[in-house]
Scaffold this motif. Structure first.
Motif, PDB file in Angstrom:
ATOM      1  N   GLU A   1      -3.763   4.707  -1.961  1.00 24.70           N
ATOM      2  CA  GLU A   1      -4.805   5.438  -1.239  1.00 24.70           C
ATOM      3  C   GLU A   1      -4.444   6.916  -1.210  1.00 24.70           C
ATOM      4  O   GLU A   1      -3.286   7.292  -1.029  1.00 24.70           O
ATOM      5  CB  GLU A   1      -4.930   4.909   0.185  1.00 24.70           C
TER       6      GLU A   1
ATOM      7  N   ARG B   1      -1.843  -1.512  -3.993  1.00 23.03           N
ATOM      8  CA  ARG B   1      -2.934  -0.607  -3.607  1.00 23.03           C
ATOM      9  C   ARG B   1      -2.397   0.805  -3.437  1.00 23.03           C
ATOM     10  O   ARG B   1      -1.272   1.010  -3.003  1.00 23.03           O
ATOM     11  CB  ARG B   1      -3.584  -1.062  -2.302  1.00 23.03           C
TER      12      ARG B   1
ATOM     13  N   LEU C   1       0.836  -1.203   0.000  1.00 20.78           N
ATOM     14  CA  LEU C   1       0.000   0.000   0.000  1.00 20.78           C
ATOM     15  C   LEU C   1       0.868   1.248   0.000  1.00 20.78           C
ATOM     16  O   LEU C   1       1.824   1.355   0.758  1.00 20.78           O
ATOM     17  CB  LEU C   1      -0.904   0.007   1.238  1.00 20.78           C
TER      18      LEU C   1
END
Length: 143
Positions: free
Chosen positions: A59, A57, A24
């Protein structure tokens, strides 16, 4: 590390520090204040960084204060209201300047204060004429 009421608490020697998962990448943006031009430059840099780091991922977290002060609040809100940024899990939080706007919309009794702290720029971005910013909030007048 802070506990309840902001008192510093000691981390245990066995307690692992907070961390983000290896798959992430997180980008956090705050205090844009009506500067779409700067946000667009930042989003370009984020796109470059994302391309340079192969993670599963991505974000993006916006911390609020999207409007006031800069002269592009309307355009900035138009962009952000289109939904999540492509390829990112996107979170939008509300800042104190959004709270000021919502209070103003509910009760205009404190208009001068909000205008002085950047609200005039937001209204101008929507084509609502107000007086130029002054150092004295009592001198601000909606035209």
């Amino acid at each position: 590390m802070f506990g309840l009421f902001g008192k510093r608490k000691r981390a245990s020697a066995t307690q692992a520090p907070p961390r983000v998962d290896a798959d992430l990448r997180v980008y956090v943006i705050g205090d844009i204040h009506g500067r779409l031009d700067l946000l667009l430059k930042l989003l370009e840099k984020i796109a470059e960084d994302r391309a340079a780091h192969n993670t599963a991922r991505h974000e993006m977290i916006f911390l609020g204060d999207y409007l006031d002060r800069g002269d592009q609040s309307r355009e900035l809100l138009d962009l952000l209201s289109q939904g999540p940024i492509d390829g990112f899990d996107t979170t939008y939080l509300r800042g104190n300047h959004e709270d000021y706007l919502l209070r103003f919309l509910k009760d205009t009794a404190d208009t001068e204060s909000w205008l002085y702290y950047g609200g005039a720029n937001t209204l101008i971005s929507y084509g609502i004429p107000v007086s130029p910013l002054e150092d004295d909030p009592d001198r601000l007048i909606v035209i």
